[in-house]
Write an enzyme that holds these catalytic residues in place. Structure first.
Site, PDB file in Angstrom:
ATOM      1  N   ASP A  14       0.826  -1.204   0.000  1.00 53.30           N
ATOM      2  CA  ASP A  14       0.000   0.000   0.000  1.00 53.30           C
ATOM      3  C   ASP A  14       0.863   1.259   0.000  1.00 53.30           C
ATOM      4  O   ASP A  14       2.064   1.214   0.300  1.00 53.30           O
ATOM      5  CB  ASP A  14      -0.923   0.002   1.219  1.00 53.30           C
ATOM      6  CG  ASP A  14      -2.275   0.637   0.931  1.00 53.30           C
ATOM      7  OD1 ASP A  14      -2.373   1.415  -0.042  1.00 53.30           O
ATOM      8  OD2 ASP A  14      -3.233   0.364   1.681  1.00 53.30           O
TER       9      ASP A  14
ATOM     10  N   ASP B  88     -10.681   2.046  -3.415  1.00 57.55           N
ATOM     11  CA  ASP B  88     -11.215   1.639  -2.118  1.00 57.55           C
ATOM     12  C   ASP B  88     -12.743   1.653  -2.123  1.00 57.55           C
ATOM     13  O   ASP B  88     -13.367   1.155  -1.175  1.00 57.55           O
ATOM     14  CB  ASP B  88     -10.709   2.576  -1.017  1.00 57.55           C
ATOM     15  CG  ASP B  88      -9.262   2.298  -0.654  1.00 57.55           C
ATOM     16  OD1 ASP B  88      -8.756   1.214  -1.011  1.00 57.55           O
ATOM     17  OD2 ASP B  88      -8.631   3.162  -0.025  1.00 57.55           O
TER      18      ASP B  88
END
Length: 737
Positions: free
Chosen positions: A482, A550
């Site tokens: 990430d 997301d």
């Protein structure tokens, strides 16, 4: 490199001899050199004039007669080019150029002008259907060289362009602009399809006509550079291209940092595309003998609309760029939305059992597993301290890996190694490793700062985070990487020249990723950057997949995944079934199956029927995912303009296909009122159509005994019967025996 047969080598050698032919034409005492770069369907033609200027004279459909390329300039009667550089293959500044340059320099003696003249070129064959053309340009006054590179992929119709700059002047040269490519297009008009967004709003398309002046697509975020605007775009010639009609160019930078793409309609109404790293706050000091190489600009052309161009990019990416592009992908269960930061070893053991129960391949442990002095119980602390939290995981990651093996599944883990929380031991020990201005207040993005990847010690640290995980846990099977912050107050305590920061940061990142791939070449890695903040082929060459957004609301995901799919093949798109949105479980699962399937749900809270559906869906997906991953993708009904979205994958021998259909607008009793015309089938073959991934207890109304010709299915079509009672329908098409 893929293996080649002798016949293929002879064929590729033949196309290099006649397809990449150098043509000479004499006008009076002057001689021009014409250099065509040909792929299966198109040609980029360069020409050296009698002043040794290197120009682009053609970019379009390949001609049957190679010798006619040299005649192209005589066919145009446009307004005067006062400079002779409007269509330069790499436009210098400070001399006679009047337009946007590809390169701007200050020489060691302070002179700001640059003149680039053709010296020589050479071609090499790099494998089956892949050739590399390099062209050397030099300034006739200064010891300053630019080498242009054109890597062509014959079958896929794809070209990569980049440049290399060097000099031997008596002192340093400052590079103020340094594009990777300078491409010229000719048409009556030009239409740009670009994208914008933000967190959870990725890949929102906008289309407009390109008018005179300069249109710039760019990013200045340092890292997570695609947050507001990605570098992917399309240009349609003469009119906006549709899925199957019109001339279109698809392009993108292979660079994970700041980029800049200038689109300029010149005084002759030609379009100049100048693409490269962003020179924002980045004048580069080049020492004598040093080489400065830019990242690649990637593009393909299609005369048959956006769909064909997209399929070319997909084939290129699978064959040459994405790690394990010809392989498969692991299905998984992620714990994030089931637990967030609130978990312990016992909870995770139960989730591992749920992973086995669900039938997927892997359990992914997300954020929150690390930090002791500053435990990672929310996003305010712990980043940088990559040791297991002793309260949550008293027996460490190793016990979870062992538990996963006992349950017959694999184990993966989340990391964000480029980042640091100010509330961390790493920050306390190494404040000099952090990107921050020493005399200014710190400003945080998601309560964190960026580590200084220009520093080799930081590179070693980040590599060590990954290497340590694998050294202690050899059976670790997956990494989710990430990157959730942008660069604020850009400053490196390591670099002496701060102007190099934005470039050296990305180069440092790539150095780490290269080292990881050398030691762990086959481990699946997910590229996640707060969603799609770092989706480009510069990064994807080290990763097997990316996280588009997301935002996992399935209705929103249809639109997001649709637009990403123009540039990236389905096997690279990670899609998870979550509890976001109001759509039923089947709808959510069907949407996630349009790529690499994962789940992020609480399996233990599923009722027996929902659990049975998910278990069957995994089996169904496993049976067809090879078609989704390696088949040709066709978009049938666009959600931007229709009430039903339809998308199709067809295997290469056209015997099997999978079609996804979704209701995206349920107002006024909308649905599939008209049949959906399929694409990519064999018109002469006979096919049966079957509905798959049905919810338990639901019977399909589709008659599987009927047989249709491919001709019928592509010209009349097939109605999937999508409506408010059947909001998601997946069809499997198989050739009738």
């Amino acid at each position: 490199m893929r293996g080649t047969t002798k016949a293929n080598k002879r064929l590729c050698g033949l196309f290099l001899i006649i397809g990449q032919l150098v043509l000479f034409a004499t006008t009076g005492s002057a001689q021009t050199v014409t250099i065509p770069i040909e792929t299966a369907g198109h040609a980029l033609v360069l020409q050296v004039n009698n002043h040794k200027d290197l120009n682009i004279i053609y970019l379009g459909k390949k001609l049957a007669q190679k010798e006619e390329y040299g005649l192209i300039p005589n066919s145009y009667r446009q307004y005067s080019d006062y400079t002779g550089l409007y269509n330069s293959a790499y436009t210098p500044s400070g001399g006679r150029n009047l337009l946007e340059p590809a390169i701007t320099v200050t020489h060691a003696d302070g002179n700001n002008s640059l003149d680039l003249r053709y010296v020589s070129h050479k071609q090499t064959w790099e494998g089956e259907g892949v050739s590399l053309l390099s062209i050397l340009l030099q300034d006739p006054v200064y010891k300053f060289d630019v080498t242009l590179y054109f890597k062509s992929y014959f079958k896929e119709d794809v070209i990569e362009q980049w440049s290399s700059v060097s000099h031997n002047e008596k002192g340093n040269v400052i590079l103020y602009k340094y594009a990777s490519a300078n491409v010229c297009l000719k048409a009556d008009s030009y239409w740009l399809r670009q994208y914008h967004g933000d967190w959870a709003k990725e890949m929102q398309p906008e289309e407009s006509r390109i008018i005179h002046g300069i249109k710039t697509l760019d990013s200045k975020l340092g890292t997570r550079a695609n947050l507001f605007q990605p570098s992917m775009f399309m240009i349609s010639l003469d009119k906006p291209a549709t899925e199957d009609e019109g001339y279109v160019m698809m392009g993108s930078m292979e660079w994970s940092g700041n980029f800049k793409i200038d689109l300029e309609v010149d005084p002759q109404n030609n379009l100049r595309v100048i693409a490269g790293m962003n020179n924002y706050s980045s004048p580069y000091t080049l020492k004598p003998g040093e080489k400065f190489e830019t990242p690649a600009f990637l593009y393909t052309l299609s005369g048959n609309g956006k769909g064909e161009a997209s399929r070319k990019l997909h084939a290129w990416a699978r064959n040459y760029k994405i790690t394990d592009g010809k392989g498969s992908r692991l299905t998984l269960l992620n714990n994030w939305e089931a637990t967030y930061f609130d978990f312990n070893e016992n909870k995770l053991v139960e989730l591992l059992k749920d992973t086995r129960k669900l039938g997927v391949d892997l359990f992914l442990l997300d954020d929150g597993w690390f930090g002791n002095k500053y435990p990672r119980n929310d996003d305010h602390a712990g980043l940088g301290d990559w040791e297991e939290n002793r309260q949550k995981l008293p027996n460490g990651i190793a016990s979870l890996v062992k538990e996963a093996q006992a349950n017959g599944v694999k184990f993966g883990i989340w990391i964000e190694p480029e980042m640091v929380n100010p509330k961390s031991e790493l920050y306390e020990k190494h404040p000099d490793w952090v990107v921050r201005q020493p005399k200014r207040d710190e400003y945080y993005f998601r309560n964190q700062l960026v580590l200084d990847l220009t520093n080799p010690k930081v590179q070693d640290f980040i590599y060590g985070v990954v290497d340590d995980l694998f050294s202690k846990n050899p059976q670790l099977a997956y990494i989710k990487w990430d990157c959730n912050a942008v660069v604020y107050n850009a400053h490196s305590a390591y670099l002496k020249n701060q102007n190099h920061f934005y470039i050296k940061y990305v180069e440092g990142l790539y150095n780490v990723l290269k080292r990881i791939r050398v030691k762990y070449p086959d481990v699946p890695l997910m590229l996640c950057s707060g969603g799609g903040g770092r989706v480009d082929y510069g990064a994807l060459q080290y990763f097997t997949e990316y996280w588009p957004s997301d935002n996992t609301d399935p209705l929103e995901r249809i639109f997001i995944q649709w637009e990403y799919s123009y540039f990236y093949p389905a096997l690279s798109s990670s899609n998870h079934v979550t509890d976001w949105g109001k759509q039923p479980l089947k709808f959510r699962t069907d949407v996630a199956m349009m790529g690499k399937l994962g789940f992020d749900i609480v399996v233990s809270k599923l009722n027996p029927t929902d659990l049975a559906f998910c278990q069957n869906a995994v089996k169904t997906y496993d049976a067809v995912k090879h078609i989704i991953f390696q088949g040709d993708q066709y978009r049938l009904s666009d959600p931007q303009s229709n009430s039903v979205a339809s998308l199709m994958y067809v295997n290469h021998d056209k015997t099997t296909a999978v079609v996804f259909n979704y209701l995206v607008n349920n107002r006024y009793e909308e649905g599939s009122k008209m049949p959906v015309r399929f694409k990519g089938l064999d018109p002469a073959k006979k096919y049966r159509v079957k509905e798959i991934n049905l919810y338990p207890g639901v019977n399909s109304s589709i008659d599987t005994d009927l047989v249709y010709s491919g001709d019928f299915l592509m010209n009349v079509g097939f109605n999937p019967v999508v409506n408010s009672g059947r909001t998601s329908v997946i069809l499997k098409i198989e050739a009738a025996v």
